[in-house]
Enzyme design. Structure first.
Site, PDB file in Angstrom:
ATOM      1  N   ASP A   1     -35.081   6.247  11.763  1.00 45.99           N
ATOM      2  CA  ASP A   1     -36.339   6.975  11.716  1.00 45.99           C
ATOM      3  C   ASP A   1     -36.208   8.187  10.798  1.00 45.99           C
ATOM      4  O   ASP A   1     -35.136   8.492  10.266  1.00 45.99           O
ATOM      5  CB  ASP A   1     -36.752   7.404  13.115  1.00 45.99           C
ATOM      6  CG  ASP A   1     -36.920   6.221  14.052  1.00 45.99           C
ATOM      7  OD1 ASP A   1     -37.515   5.214  13.625  1.00 45.99           O
ATOM      8  OD2 ASP A   1     -36.429   6.294  15.202  1.00 45.99           O
TER       9      ASP A   1
ATOM     10  N   HIS B   1     -37.275   1.193   8.174  1.00 47.26           N
ATOM     11  CA  HIS B   1     -37.746   1.861   9.393  1.00 47.26           C
ATOM     12  C   HIS B   1     -37.397   1.077  10.659  1.00 47.26           C
ATOM     13  O   HIS B   1     -37.546   1.585  11.774  1.00 47.26           O
ATOM     14  CB  HIS B   1     -39.261   2.067   9.318  1.00 47.26           C
ATOM     15  CG  HIS B   1     -39.739   3.311  10.004  1.00 47.26           C
ATOM     16  ND1 HIS B   1     -39.015   3.952  10.984  1.00 47.26           N
ATOM     17  CD2 HIS B   1     -40.867   4.052   9.849  1.00 47.26           C
ATOM     18  CE1 HIS B   1     -39.675   5.006  11.408  1.00 47.26           C
ATOM     19  NE2 HIS B   1     -40.807   5.101  10.737  1.00 47.26           N
TER      20      HIS B   1
END
Length: 445
Positions: free
Chosen positions: A420, A416
């Site tokens: 995204d 992450h």
């Protein structure tokens, strides 16, 4: 005659140490060049290391189970001619760990508390394992070369702690007479007294020792321990996010069932579903370069090539990830052969160091184990890992009706820090669409 040293080789990117798992030759044996000499384990590979020289193995410098730094001498071979001496810089780097472990006890024994320079005699793996258990490795008696503390020594000490049979910490050396000590030592800076333990503080909980025939303690081998350390490090390094999509593989299943026997006859390799997914997967890695990247302190490194890692189960040891180099440039048959070759050599422990280096993205066929969904752990320093799950026939709503289709879940974990959910979703749905619309014309030869 001359003597040539053999050193711990570099067995993967960012690998700084390796564990000598098993010697395949003993001192006094004659060894041919390229003949398997020793099995070495890192967090990336379990490999047989071939001898770079032909001659007599006159010295095994590192015992089994010992973890050492890359470049450290592990053996010596007597060869025809003057032998091969290491470069001065390399010799110094290789000699440093050995010097620390073979020094006289008075010079190398750690002080109680294990801080400072004394910690240098412990390998990083030993220090990590000791820290995990809250143990000062300086209180453990080493069974390795020159009294070196090995991982097995740490684990044995942990078991002794659990059973209450651990030896007491070594006593501090006798104090010098006050006058001599004052003359020999520089004035000490005042230190604050340590805070007292709170009254009635409970002891840390300890797991009970195995009880008779009802429990069994299975020692952890070097491969499993390396996998465990790599997985823990990956989860601590990358914030993992997981996503899944359903894929209708009915068209691909029909093609593979019709062609697998003819393909095996023509090419002498089995036609599985993994190469189809692998070839389709390579295409969007150029369209979505952040999926084919690595995080660094300086920035995100985008890879403009696809080196595809293939996770291979190697029972009972664990999992190895050999790499298909430039997979995006291979035709379909060559890709099938490359995956088959790496898989077979991984299971027979014949991978070479370069076979596990420089991967940019990893795929794992967890469906081979019957799995329907999984949350894989990223293979550092990559950005993502994809799994293909079991292909099952199940009813699916199509338009206004219901049909029986061959369905597969496809799961992906991603870093992450680098991307995204939107980009990850676009990437997995791109692959889903291509697989569902797949036709024989899509095979890239």
């Amino acid at each position: 005659m001359g003597v040539s040293p053999i050193k711990m080789p570099q067995l993967g990117e960012s690998v700084t140490e390796g564990t000598v798992d098993r010697w395949l030759k003993k001192e006094g044996d004659f060894v041919k060049k390229d003949e398997p000499l020793v099995e070495v384990v890192t967090d990336k590979v379990n490999a047989e290391i071939p001898s770079p020289f032909e001659g007599k193995l006159i010295k095994i410098s590192v015992s089994e189970g010992t973890t050492i730094a890359i470049g450290t001498e592990i053996a010596q071979i007597e060869v025809e001619g003057p032998g091969t001496a290491p470069e001065p810089a390399a010799a110094a780097a290789a000699a440093a760990p050995q010097a620390a472990s073979s020094a006289a006890p008075a010079a190398s024994a750690p002080a109680a508390g294990g801080d400072g320079a004394a910690r240098g005699r412990f390998s990083p793996a030993v220090r990590r394992l000791a820290d995990q258990h809250g143990i000062d490795p300086g209180v453990i008696s080493g069974s390795g070369e020159g009294g070196r503390v090995t991982r097995d020594d740490v684990l044995a000490y942990v078991e002794q702690l659990k059973s209450g049979t651990a030896p007491a910490a070594p006593a501090a050396p006798a104090a010098k007479p006050a006058a001599a000590a004052a003359a020999a030592a520089p004035p000490a800076e005042p230190r604050p007294a340590p805070a007292p333990e709170p009254a009635g503080a409970p002891e840390p909980a300890r797991a009970p020792a195995p009880a008779g025939d009802r429990e069994e303690l299975v020692r952890i081998n070097a491969v499993r321990r390396s996998i465990a350390e790599h997985m823990v490090r990956s989860v601590q390094t990358s914030p993992h996010v997981w996503t899944m999509v359903e894929v209708d593989l009915s068209g691909l299943v029909r093609y593979r069932e019709a062609e697998k026997e003819a393909f095996r006859s023509r090419h002498e390799v089995n036609l599985t579903y993994l190469p189809f997914v692998a070839q389709v997967l390579c295409e969007p890695l150029h369209e979505f370069p952040f999926l084919n990247s690595s995080w660094t302190d300086e920035g995100i490194v985008l890879k403009k090539y696809v080196n595809l890692g293939i996770a291979v189960a190697v029972p009972p040891d664990g999992l190895i990830v050999p790499v298909v180099k430039d997979a995006d440039r291979l035709g379909f048959t060559d890709l099938v052969r490359a995956i088959t070759d790496l898989t077979e050599r991984a299971r027979s422990k014949h991978l070479k160091p370069e076979d596990v280096q420089s991967g940019t993205f990893t795929v794992n066929n967890t469906g081979a184990t019957g799995s329907m969904a999984s949350m894989p752990i990223i293979n550092q320093p990559q950005a993502a890992i994809l799994t293909t799950e079991s292909i099952l026939r199940r009813p699916v709503v199509i338009g206004e009706g219901v049909a029986i289709r061959h369905m597969m879940n496809m799961c992906m974990s991603f870093d992450h820090r680098i991307l995204d959910g939107q980009m990850a979703g676009q990437f997995t749905n791109w692959i889903k669409k291509r697989l569902e619309e797949w036709t024989p014309a899509d095979i890239r030869l």
